[in-house]
Design a protein around this motif. Structure first.
Motif, PDB file in Angstrom:
ATOM      1  N   SER A  37       0.826  -1.216   0.000  1.00 25.10           N
ATOM      2  CA  SER A  37       0.000   0.000   0.000  1.00 25.10           C
ATOM      3  C   SER A  37       0.861   1.269   0.000  1.00 25.10           C
ATOM      4  N   GLY A  38       2.174   1.111  -0.001  1.00 21.01           N
ATOM      5  CA  GLY A  38       3.059   2.291  -0.040  1.00 21.01           C
ATOM      6  C   GLY A  38       3.103   3.060   1.265  1.00 21.01           C
ATOM      7  N   ALA A  39       2.786   2.382   2.378  1.00 21.61           N
ATOM      8  CA  ALA A  39       2.769   3.075   3.674  1.00 21.61           C
ATOM      9  C   ALA A  39       4.177   3.437   4.126  1.00 21.61           C
ATOM     10  N   GLU A  40       4.244   4.441   4.975  1.00 23.95           N
ATOM     11  CA  GLU A  40       5.532   4.860   5.513  1.00 23.95           C
ATOM     12  C   GLU A  40       6.023   3.865   6.576  1.00 23.95           C
ATOM     13  N   TYR A  41       7.318   3.649   6.656  1.00 23.29           N
ATOM     14  CA  TYR A  41       7.930   2.777   7.663  1.00 23.29           C
ATOM     15  C   TYR A  41       8.192   3.633   8.899  1.00 23.29           C
ATOM     16  N   THR A  42       7.374   3.426   9.942  1.00 24.97           N
ATOM     17  CA  THR A  42       7.454   4.311  11.112  1.00 24.97           C
ATOM     18  C   THR A  42       8.335   3.699  12.209  1.00 24.97           C
ATOM     19  N   GLU A  43       8.492   4.483  13.269  1.00 22.06           N
ATOM     20  CA  GLU A  43       9.265   4.019  14.430  1.00 22.06           C
ATOM     21  C   GLU A  43       8.589   2.783  15.070  1.00 22.06           C
ATOM     22  N   ALA A  44       7.253   2.775  15.090  1.00 21.31           N
ATOM     23  CA  ALA A  44       6.527   1.617  15.650  1.00 21.31           C
ATOM     24  C   ALA A  44       6.797   0.367  14.808  1.00 21.31           C
ATOM     25  N   ASP A  45       6.894   0.553  13.500  1.00 20.76           N
ATOM     26  CA  ASP A  45       7.187  -0.590  12.614  1.00 20.76           C
ATOM     27  C   ASP A  45       8.586  -1.125  12.886  1.00 20.76           C
ATOM     28  N   ARG A  46       9.531  -0.212  13.086  1.00 17.30           N
ATOM     29  CA  ARG A  46      10.908  -0.637  13.375  1.00 17.30           C
ATOM     30  C   ARG A  46      10.951  -1.417  14.688  1.00 17.30           C
ATOM     31  N   LYS A  47      10.070  -1.024  15.633  1.00 19.96           N
ATOM     32  CA  LYS A  47      10.067  -1.707  16.943  1.00 19.96           C
ATOM     33  C   LYS A  47       9.632  -3.167  16.803  1.00 19.96           C
ATOM     34  N   LEU A  48       8.631  -3.431  15.951  1.00 21.27           N
ATOM     35  CA  LEU A  48       8.191  -4.824  15.756  1.00 21.27           C
ATOM     36  C   LEU A  48       9.363  -5.648  15.205  1.00 21.27           C
ATOM     37  N   ASN A  49      10.099  -5.024  14.273  1.00 23.56           N
ATOM     38  CA  ASN A  49      11.289  -5.678  13.702  1.00 23.56           C
ATOM     39  C   ASN A  49      12.324  -5.932  14.812  1.00 23.56           C
ATOM     40  N   LEU A  50      12.493  -4.943  15.687  1.00 27.81           N
ATOM     41  CA  LEU A  50      13.468  -5.066  16.774  1.00 27.81           C
ATOM     42  C   LEU A  50      13.064  -6.156  17.775  1.00 27.81           C
ATOM     43  N   TYR A  51      11.764  -6.206  18.146  1.00 28.96           N
ATOM     44  CA  TYR A  51      11.311  -7.230  19.102  1.00 28.96           C
ATOM     45  C   TYR A  51      11.523  -8.640  18.530  1.00 28.96           C
ATOM     46  N   THR A  52      11.303  -8.764  17.215  1.00 29.59           N
ATOM     47  CA  THR A  52      11.526 -10.069  16.569  1.00 29.59           C
ATOM     48  C   THR A  52      13.003 -10.443  16.667  1.00 29.59           C
ATOM     49  N   LEU A  53      13.851  -9.453  16.393  1.00 30.31           N
ATOM     50  CA  LEU A  53      15.298  -9.674  16.466  1.00 30.31           C
ATOM     51  C   LEU A  53      15.715 -10.103  17.876  1.00 30.31           C
ATOM     52  N   ILE A  54      15.175  -9.424  18.887  1.00 26.47           N
ATOM     53  CA  ILE A  54      15.527  -9.753  20.276  1.00 26.47           C
ATOM     54  C   ILE A  54      15.048 -11.179  20.611  1.00 26.47           C
ATOM     55  N   ALA A  55      13.812 -11.506  20.208  1.00 27.73           N
ATOM     56  CA  ALA A  55      13.260 -12.844  20.522  1.00 27.73           C
ATOM     57  C   ALA A  55      14.112 -13.946  19.895  1.00 27.73           C
ATOM     58  N   VAL A  56      14.544 -13.757  18.628  1.00 26.60           N
ATOM     59  CA  VAL A  56      15.337 -14.837  18.010  1.00 26.60           C
ATOM     60  C   VAL A  56      16.740 -14.906  18.612  1.00 26.60           C
ATOM     61  N   HIS A  57      17.247 -13.772  19.093  1.00 21.34           N
ATOM     62  CA  HIS A  57      18.576 -13.813  19.722  1.00 21.34           C
ATOM     63  C   HIS A  57      18.510 -14.504  21.093  1.00 21.34           C
ATOM     64  N   ILE A  58      17.407 -14.319  21.820  1.00 25.91           N
ATOM     65  CA  ILE A  58      17.241 -15.063  23.081  1.00 25.91           C
ATOM     66  C   ILE A  58      17.141 -16.563  22.756  1.00 25.91           C
ATOM     67  N   GLN A  59      16.397 -16.866  21.691  1.00 23.76           N
ATOM     68  CA  GLN A  59      16.250 -18.271  21.275  1.00 23.76           C
ATOM     69  C   GLN A  59      17.617 -18.862  20.905  1.00 23.76           C
ATOM     70  N   LEU A  60      18.451 -18.045  20.279  1.00 23.08           N
ATOM     71  CA  LEU A  60      19.798 -18.489  19.913  1.00 23.08           C
ATOM     72  C   LEU A  60      20.614 -18.816  21.170  1.00 23.08           C
ATOM     73  N   LEU A  61      20.530 -17.945  22.182  1.00 26.25           N
ATOM     74  CA  LEU A  61      21.283 -18.183  23.423  1.00 26.25           C
ATOM     75  C   LEU A  61      20.812 -19.474  24.104  1.00 26.25           C
ATOM     76  N   LEU A  62      19.480 -19.657  24.174  1.00 21.16           N
ATOM     77  CA  LEU A  62      18.947 -20.883  24.780  1.00 21.16           C
ATOM     78  C   LEU A  62      19.393 -22.099  23.956  1.00 21.16           C
ATOM     79  N   GLY A  63      19.333 -21.954  22.618  1.00 27.92           N
ATOM     80  CA  GLY A  63      19.732 -23.046  21.724  1.00 27.92           C
ATOM     81  C   GLY A  63      21.197 -23.408  21.920  1.00 27.92           C
ATOM     82  N   LEU A  64      22.059 -22.395  22.070  1.00 28.67           N
ATOM     83  CA  LEU A  64      23.487 -22.663  22.271  1.00 28.67           C
ATOM     84  C   LEU A  64      23.726 -23.383  23.593  1.00 28.67           C
TER      85      LEU A  64
END
Ligand code: HEM
Length: 146
Positions: free
Chosen positions: A33-60
């Motif tokens: 839809s051509g929407a703007e990428y806002t700070e809230a959108d970046r946060k969802l991306n960041l939370y996903t990144l944090i969750a997979v990094h915690i998963q990586l630590l548990l996995g290791l």
């Protein structure tokens, strides 16, 4: 201790999957839809990144303590051992690297359209890899739903 780690790692999969599905859906819809990428959108991306990094630590932590992991390649004829020693860990590692690169590239991209495109590509491939590499109960690796 080991049991707690396995349950934490197993349960966190659902949070990782929910965040990734939301992120991919959002990138697809808002990108279209051509929407703007806002700070809230970046946060969802960041939370996903944090969750997979915690998963990586548990996995290791599991990787160096689990009896389903064995570095002696003669034991890899047992499919559970080969799956956790090689397939699961390697595919998950690649998926986490893709999510990390996707986040960093999206942050640096020139405009919103490029941010959505980057977010969609990297996270969609990572999501598919993760879905394939999860030891779902029906795959016979002795793992549960939670
Ligand atoms: C997004 C990433 C990941 C997800 C969604 C995920 C998911 C899972 C799930 C659902 C299980 C089964 C747990 C059970 O038996 O109930 C598991 C087991 C395991 N995972 Fe992962 N995993 C991820 C990343 C990793 C990584 C990066 C590693 C290693 C470097 C790893 C190592 C292991 C090991 C060794 C086990 C077997 C534990 C045991 O039962 O002894 N995982 N994982």
């Amino acid at each position: 201790m080991m049991n707690g780690l396995v349950h934490a790692h197993s349960g966190l999969r659902w949070i990782v999957l929910a965040l990734l599905v939301a992120l991919v859906w959002q990138a697809w819809q808002k990108g279209r839809s051509g929407a703007e990428y806002t700070e809230a959108d970046r946060k969802l991306n960041l939370y996903t990144l944090i969750a997979v990094h915690i998963q990586l630590l548990l996995g290791l932590a599991l990787y160096f303590h689990s009896d389903k992991v064995n570095f002696d390649s003669s034991s890899w004829s047992v499919s559970v051992t080969r799956f956790f020693t090689l397939e699961h860990s390697l595919m998950m590692l690649i998926a986490i690297v893709l999510i990390t690169i996707g986040y960093s590239k999206a942050k640096k991209a020139a405009d919103s359209a490029a941010r959505w495109r980057t977010t969609l590509r990297y996270n969609l491939i990572a999501l598919l890899l993760i879905l394939v590499a999860i030891p779902w109960p029906f795959r016979g690796f002795g793992s549960g739903w939670f």
